[in-house]
Design a protein around this motif. Structure first.
Motif, short mmCIF file in Angstrom:
data_model
loop_
_atom_site.label_atom_id
_atom_site.label_comp_id
_atom_site.label_asym_id
_atom_site.label_seq_id
_atom_site.Cartn_x
_atom_site.Cartn_y
_atom_site.Cartn_z
N LYS A 68 64.98 30.72 41.90
CA LYS A 68 64.01 30.86 41.00
C LYS A 68 63.26 29.64 40.83
N CYS A 122 76.81 28.13 35.22
CA CYS A 122 75.60 27.74 35.45
C CYS A 122 74.93 27.26 33.87
N VAL A 136 73.21 24.56 39.20
CA VAL A 136 72.82 25.82 38.81
C VAL A 136 73.48 26.90 39.80
N CYS A 137 73.63 27.99 39.67
CA CYS A 137 73.80 29.12 40.33
C CYS A 137 72.97 29.41 41.45
N CYS A 149 64.77 20.41 36.76
CA CYS A 149 66.08 20.17 37.49
C CYS A 149 65.71 19.28 38.53
N ILE A 174 72.01 27.12 33.25
CA ILE A 174 70.84 28.12 32.69
C ILE A 174 71.08 29.42 32.32
N CYS A 175 71.87 30.10 33.23
CA CYS A 175 72.10 31.62 32.84
C CYS A 175 73.61 31.73 32.38
N GLU A 177 71.54 32.18 41.91
CA GLU A 177 70.56 33.29 41.51
C GLU A 177 69.54 32.31 40.84
N CYS A 178 69.93 31.32 39.90
CA CYS A 178 68.91 30.63 39.34
C CYS A 178 68.05 29.66 40.38
N ILE A 199 63.12 25.65 36.62
CA ILE A 199 63.95 26.91 36.62
C ILE A 199 63.97 27.40 35.13
N ASP A 200 63.29 28.50 35.11
CA ASP A 200 62.93 29.05 33.68
C ASP A 200 62.70 28.23 32.77
#
Length: 90
Positions: free
Chosen positions: A30, A6, A23-24, A73, A8-9, A26-27, A68-69
């Motif tokens: 968000k 991912c 992105v995964c 995206c 992001i994370c 979990e991300c 995301i964060d």
């Protein structure tokens, strides 16, 4: 063995050659609009189609851009249905 992470994370995710910047889950959960409201994405029917709503009001969100964060995206329908969120092109 080929790996993909991912962006992001950095969580290791299934390799998807068609979506190298995805992105995964979990991300993806968000995802927010530019004004900081949580978004939800889904297919319009079993055949696919892209739809997005503001999670708090269930009102339609007309865009594909999300954050995301703080990272920009792009959300869209995945090939053969589903939703994919990827890092936006620079």
């Amino acid at each position: 063995m080929q790996t993909q992470h991912c962006p992001i994370c950095r969580l290791e995710v299934a390799v998807q050659p068609r979506y190298p910047r995805y992105v995964c889950a979990e991300c993806a959960a968000k995802a927010m609009s530019q004004d900081g409201r949580r978004l939800a994405f889904f297919n319009t029917d079993v055949g696919g189609g892209y739809a997005a709503i503001y999670a708090d009001t269930k009102q339609p969100y007309s865009g594909h851009e999300c954050f995301i964060d703080g990272i920009r995206c792009h959300a869209d329908e995945a090939r053969f249905g589903g939703i994919v969120i990827e890092l936006a092109a620079h």
